[in-house]
Motif scaffolding. Structure first.
Motif, PDB file in Angstrom:
ATOM      1  N   ALA A   1       0.778  -1.569  -0.221  1.00  0.00           N
ATOM      2  CA  ALA A   1      -0.269   0.041  -0.363  1.00  0.00           C
ATOM      3  C   ALA A   1       0.819   1.123   0.128  1.00  0.00           C
ATOM      4  CB  ALA A   1      -0.817   0.402   1.446  1.00  0.00           C
ATOM      5  N   ALA A   2       0.645   2.387  -1.085  1.00  0.00           N
ATOM      6  CA  ALA A   2       1.498   3.411  -1.404  1.00  0.00           C
ATOM      7  C   ALA A   2       1.408   4.294   0.194  1.00  0.00           C
ATOM      8  CB  ALA A   2       0.702   4.092  -2.369  1.00  0.00           C
ATOM      9  N   ASP A   3       2.121   4.365   0.534  1.00  0.00           N
ATOM     10  CA  ASP A   3       2.341   6.212   1.536  1.00  0.00           C
ATOM     11  C   ASP A   3       0.854   7.064   1.357  1.00  0.00           C
ATOM     12  OD1 ASP A   3       4.022   4.845   3.237  1.00  0.00           O
ATOM     13  OD2 ASP A   3       5.590   5.814   2.492  1.00  0.00           O
ATOM     14  N   ASP A   4      -0.024   6.506   1.965  1.00  0.00           N
ATOM     15  CA  ASP A   4      -1.318   7.733   0.770  1.00  0.00           C
ATOM     16  C   ASP A   4      -1.336   8.705   1.704  1.00  0.00           C
ATOM     17  OD1 ASP A   4      -2.226   7.350  -1.098  1.00  0.00           O
ATOM     18  OD2 ASP A   4      -4.256   6.007  -1.103  1.00  0.00           O
ATOM     19  N   ARG A   5      -1.793   9.506   0.362  1.00  0.00           N
ATOM     20  CA  ARG A   5      -2.217  11.355   1.676  1.00  0.00           C
ATOM     21  C   ARG A   5      -3.779  10.345   1.825  1.00  0.00           C
ATOM     22  NH1 ARG A   5      -0.586  15.082  -2.583  1.00  0.00           N
ATOM     23  NH2 ARG A   5      -2.008  16.359  -0.874  1.00  0.00           N
ATOM     24  N   LYS A   6      -3.576  11.666   3.186  1.00  0.00           N
ATOM     25  CA  LYS A   6      -4.972  10.925   3.696  1.00  0.00           C
ATOM     26  C   LYS A   6      -5.938  12.023   3.368  1.00  0.00           C
ATOM     27  CE  LYS A   6      -3.461   9.455   7.998  1.00  0.00           C
ATOM     28  NZ  LYS A   6      -2.140   8.857   7.441  1.00  0.00           N
ATOM     29  N   ALA A   7      -7.235  11.666   3.216  1.00  0.00           N
ATOM     30  CA  ALA A   7      -8.216  12.705   2.459  1.00  0.00           C
ATOM     31  C   ALA A   7      -8.315  13.690   3.652  1.00  0.00           C
ATOM     32  CB  ALA A   7      -9.358  11.824   2.765  1.00  0.00           C
ATOM     33  N   GLY A   8      -8.805  15.478   3.533  1.00  0.00           N
ATOM     34  CA  GLY A   8      -8.518  16.024   4.044  1.00  0.00           C
ATOM     35  C   GLY A   8      -9.978  16.336   5.057  1.00  0.00           C
ATOM     36  N   GLU A   9      -9.992  17.641   4.827  1.00  0.00           N
ATOM     37  CA  GLU A   9     -10.899  17.778   5.186  1.00  0.00           C
ATOM     38  C   GLU A   9     -12.519  18.504   4.422  1.00  0.00           C
ATOM     39  OE1 GLU A   9     -10.856  22.192   6.616  1.00  0.00           O
ATOM     40  OE2 GLU A   9     -12.900  22.511   7.268  1.00  0.00           O
ATOM     41  N   ILE A  10     -13.469  18.075   4.579  1.00  0.00           N
ATOM     42  CA  ILE A  10     -14.821  18.136   3.584  1.00  0.00           C
ATOM     43  C   ILE A  10     -15.651  18.660   3.920  1.00  0.00           C
ATOM     44  CG2 ILE A  10     -16.249  16.553   2.104  1.00  0.00           C
ATOM     45  CD1 ILE A  10     -13.556  15.625   1.218  1.00  0.00           C
ATOM     46  N   VAL A  11     -16.087  19.751   3.290  1.00  0.00           N
ATOM     47  CA  VAL A  11     -16.984  20.976   3.198  1.00  0.00           C
ATOM     48  C   VAL A  11     -18.087  20.928   2.511  1.00  0.00           C
ATOM     49  CG1 VAL A  11     -17.116  24.132   3.600  1.00  0.00           C
ATOM     50  CG2 VAL A  11     -15.217  22.224   4.301  1.00  0.00           C
ATOM     51  N   VAL A  12     -19.085  20.512   2.971  1.00  0.00           N
ATOM     52  CA  VAL A  12     -20.575  20.688   1.707  1.00  0.00           C
ATOM     53  C   VAL A  12     -20.864  22.330   1.393  1.00  0.00           C
ATOM     54  CG1 VAL A  12     -22.528  20.090   1.521  1.00  0.00           C
ATOM     55  CG2 VAL A  12     -21.457  18.275   3.121  1.00  0.00           C
ATOM     56  N   ASP A  13     -21.236  22.890   0.600  1.00  0.00           N
ATOM     57  CA  ASP A  13     -21.293  24.287   0.428  1.00  0.00           C
ATOM     58  C   ASP A  13     -22.524  24.562   0.795  1.00  0.00           C
ATOM     59  OD1 ASP A  13     -20.879  26.807  -1.249  1.00  0.00           O
ATOM     60  OD2 ASP A  13     -21.456  25.335  -3.059  1.00  0.00           O
ATOM     61  N   ASP A  14     -22.712  25.593   1.389  1.00  0.00           N
ATOM     62  CA  ASP A  14     -23.289  25.945   1.819  1.00  0.00           C
ATOM     63  C   ASP A  14     -23.956  28.149   1.100  1.00  0.00           C
ATOM     64  OD1 ASP A  14     -21.481  27.060   3.635  1.00  0.00           O
ATOM     65  OD2 ASP A  14     -22.593  26.843   4.781  1.00  0.00           O
ATOM     66  N   GLY A  15     -23.202  27.915   0.076  1.00  0.00           N
ATOM     67  CA  GLY A  15     -22.777  29.034  -0.523  1.00  0.00           C
ATOM     68  C   GLY A  15     -21.101  29.441   0.380  1.00  0.00           C
ATOM     69  N   GLU A  16     -21.321  29.550   1.045  1.00  0.00           N
ATOM     70  CA  GLU A  16     -20.095  30.073   1.749  1.00  0.00           C
ATOM     71  C   GLU A  16     -19.241  28.843   1.930  1.00  0.00           C
ATOM     72  OE1 GLU A  16     -20.502  33.393   3.227  1.00  0.00           O
ATOM     73  OE2 GLU A  16     -22.264  32.574   2.440  1.00  0.00           O
ATOM     74  N   GLY A  17     -18.839  28.280   1.109  1.00  0.00           N
ATOM     75  CA  GLY A  17     -17.869  26.786   0.247  1.00  0.00           C
ATOM     76  C   GLY A  17     -16.584  27.425  -0.417  1.00  0.00           C
ATOM     77  N   TYR A  18     -16.398  28.920  -0.452  1.00  0.00           N
ATOM     78  CA  TYR A  18     -15.349  29.286  -1.435  1.00  0.00           C
ATOM     79  C   TYR A  18     -15.047  30.235  -0.038  1.00  0.00           C
ATOM     80  CZ  TYR A  18     -17.400  34.397  -0.017  1.00  0.00           C
ATOM     81  OH  TYR A  18     -17.658  35.128   0.439  1.00  0.00           O
ATOM     82  N   ALA A  19     -14.947  30.020   0.973  1.00  0.00           N
ATOM     83  CA  ALA A  19     -14.539  31.147   1.994  1.00  0.00           C
ATOM     84  C   ALA A  19     -13.703  30.348   3.049  1.00  0.00           C
ATOM     85  CB  ALA A  19     -15.727  32.540   3.292  1.00  0.00           C
ATOM     86  N   ARG A  20     -13.840  29.248   2.532  1.00  0.00           N
ATOM     87  CA  ARG A  20     -12.841  27.756   3.462  1.00  0.00           C
ATOM     88  C   ARG A  20     -11.581  27.963   2.975  1.00  0.00           C
ATOM     89  NH1 ARG A  20      -9.854  26.657   5.801  1.00  0.00           N
ATOM     90  NH2 ARG A  20      -9.024  24.865   6.087  1.00  0.00           N
ATOM     91  N   VAL A  21     -12.102  27.959   1.171  1.00  0.00           N
ATOM     92  CA  VAL A  21     -11.129  28.144   0.042  1.00  0.00           C
ATOM     93  C   VAL A  21      -9.836  28.809   0.334  1.00  0.00           C
ATOM     94  CG1 VAL A  21     -10.312  27.981  -2.508  1.00  0.00           C
ATOM     95  CG2 VAL A  21     -12.423  26.878  -1.381  1.00  0.00           C
TER      96      VAL A  21
END
Lengths: 259, 323
Positions: free
Chosen positions: A229-249
């Protein structure tokens, strides 16, 4: 003009994939399907054969267990017939061995043009068509995004790092096509019915005049040593866009000091 | 038998070796004591200094190939050199358009198989082991040749860091072109460069890529604008390149460019294996996609589950306000 299209039948890439722990080869259980990358070559072949005003498309494929489900799909699109090299001895073949086997089968069809995908979806070695061309004694043009045939020459727009080259090459030749080359047709009901009775010639390795001991895993001069198994990247933070998702970016870009 | 000599197929444009060529030369030095380059084109002599600086003691120069596609003439000349007793242990070939042609032709001429999609190499005594990512990089396969040398490895871009050895200029030795007959008849009749502005895709610190989730070609303008605001390069998935929205030069992935930027933003890209292998090496990954089950989220440091057509306009507006 007679066109041979090399096609591969593969396990559905959308299904979970695994390697056999003992042989380190791709597990090929269940129904095999036509590699999606090959549908473009089949379509291109059908169009070119039609434009030339005669001749047809022959599929050439290889499978260890006599599988034909993927070939039927391509026959339903309009290919006239298929040659399937099927032999248990082929299991574990490397790309050079595959090219040697397919070259023998293709010679029987005496094609003016051989088409293949730039690479298969399951193994993506990407050298088999050029190895095939060398064995057949034909010139080759890879990474075609546009193909036309006129007065015994094939003209190709070939992808390059900078853009594309226009390449001309006398027939017979091997051309590998990208997924953008044409839009593959869907098999019609009539095509699907007709495909059931189209001929699939099955040949063994010995019938092609090759030594079964020299193909498959026995003939391969490379082996897999280990699979981990690769030293895989861990999935990070997942945000469901509620209209403000851009601000997290924006915050994330800030943290990286990119803005 | 230890590993003594490595050949590197060296691609040179306008007298400048490609970055992948320098990466392969650097890696070749850690495998063997003798590193030689095989090159062609009108400007190889001008590159001898740089090729030497990265480790090549000799460059075998096939010369200007004119309008021939390089695959056949380069492989034919190399096979002739092998036949003349000069047998290397290992041949490293870049996984470029022409590199793959050279490897395929050479494989048959030498009757040696090839190992492709290599992303790592380790010399261990008498053998060389290669590493490959499979299933989108989730697993690492280690492979080796069991047959006779030379062993041909086709190596992906950015698998190694290019480092100068401070070596003297490589000695240029002419390698005669051989008449390969009918197989060497493909000719380039015209070359088209699809210009793009801004930083180069495979060198940019920030890459913003768009995929089918953009819905239409016109919406790709948002990707270009966002890339510009971040001082980066716009990229694309194979799906929209094949659909004709953007030229091939924009493609990131298995059959396109491999990128390792500080930040990779995937907008409306599901993350097929084909795409992941080209961008998984990025330091930071942001993904925006409607489908929360899209594979791209499994590699993203920040994933926004949402419609790119709604998120991108707001993001662009916010960045414009700050610039």
């Amino acid at each position: 003009m007679n066109v041979v299209v090399c096609v591969k039948q593969i396990p559905d890439p959308a299904a979970p994939q695994a390697l056999d722990p003992a042989t380190h080869t791709l597990v090929r259980e269940g129904k095999l399907i036509l590699d999606d990358s090959d549908a473009y070559g089949v379509e291109m072949g059908l169009q070119l054969a039609e434009q030339s005003g005669g001749g047809d498309v022959t599929l050439v494929s290889m499978a260890p267990g006599g599988e034909t489900s993927g070939l039927r799909t391509a026959l339903a699109m309009g290919a006239a017939k298929a040659i399937l090299v099927s032999d248990a001895a082929l299991k574990g073949s490397d790309a050079l061995c595959t090219a040697k086997v397919l070259a023998k089968a293709i010679e029987r069809a005496e094609p003016d043009l051989v088409l293949a995908a730039t690479e298969s979806t399951d193994g993506y070695t990407g050298t088999m068509p050029v190895q095939l061309a060398e064995l057949l004694g034909m010139p080759s043009v890879t990474f075609a995004k546009k193909v036309s045939v006129a007065s015994g020459n094939v003209s190709v727009e070939r992808q390059t790092e900078a853009g594309y080259d226009e390449v001309v090459c006398p027939l017979p030749a091997v051309v590998t096509v990208t997924a953008g080359v044409v839009e593959p047709r869907y098999p019609s009901f009539k095509g699907i019915m007709a495909a059931k009775s189209k001929p699939i010639e099955q040949l063994t390795v010995s019938e092609l005049g090759l030594d079964p001991a020299g193909v498959g895993a026995n003939g391969a001069s490379q082996e897999v040593v280990s699979v981990v198994a690769a030293d895989d990247r861990k999935a990070g933070e997942i945000v469901v866009d509620d209209g403000e998702g851009y601000a997290r970016v924006v915050d994330f870009l800030d943290q990286l000091k990119l803005i | 038998m230890s590993i003594e000599k490595v050949w590197v197929v060296a691609e040179v444009n306008d007298g400048v070796p490609t970055t992948t060529t320098l990466e392969l030369l650097t890696e070749a030095r850690s495998i063997a004591t003798t590193v030689e380059a095989i090159s062609w084109g009108p400007s190889t002599a001008a590159a001898a200094g740089v090729l030497g600086e990265y480790g090549a003691s000799v460059v075998h120069d096939i010369g200007d190939l004119g309008d021939a596609l390089p695959g056949v003439p380069v492989a034919a000349a190399m096979a002739e050199l092998v036949a003349s007793e000069d047998v290397p242990d290992v041949i490293l070939v870049p996984a470029s358009y022409d590199g793959r042609d050279v490897a395929g032709r050479l494989s048959v001429r030498l009757d040696r198989s090839v190992i492709t999609n290599v992303v790592g190499l380790t010399a261990d005594g008498d053998e060389v082991r290669s590493e490959h990512g499979i299933f989108g990089g989730a697993q690492v396969v280690t492979a080796r040749f069991t047959g006779e040398r030379p062993w041909i490895f086709v190596v992906r871009a950015k698998s190694f860091a290019a480092e100068s050895s401070g070596g003297a200029p490589a000695q240029v030795v002419e390698l005669a072109r051989v008449d390969a007959g009918a197989v060497d008849t493909a000719r380039v009749v015209s070359r088209h460069v699809e210009e793009r502005s801004g930083p180069k895709l495979d060198e940019a610190a920030v890459v913003v890529s768009g995929g089918r989730g953009l819905g239409s070609k016109d919406n790709y303008a948002m990707i270009e604008e966002l890339a510009k605001l971040l001082g980066g390069a716009p990229g694309a998935s194979r799906a929209i390149v094949d659909a004709g929205w953007v030229p091939y030069a924009y493609q990131v992935g298995q059959t396109g460019k491999t990128v390792k930027p500080t930040l990779y933003m995937a907008c409306g890209i599901s993350g097929a294996t084909q795409h992941l292998v080209g961008m998984k090496g990025a330091k930071n990954i942001i993904a925006i996609n409607k489908d929360q089950d899209a594979p791209i989220f499994s590699v993203a440091d920040l994933g926004i589950v949402g419609d790119v057509l709604k998120v991108l306009p707001k993001l662009i507006e916010a960045l414009r306000a700050r610039s």
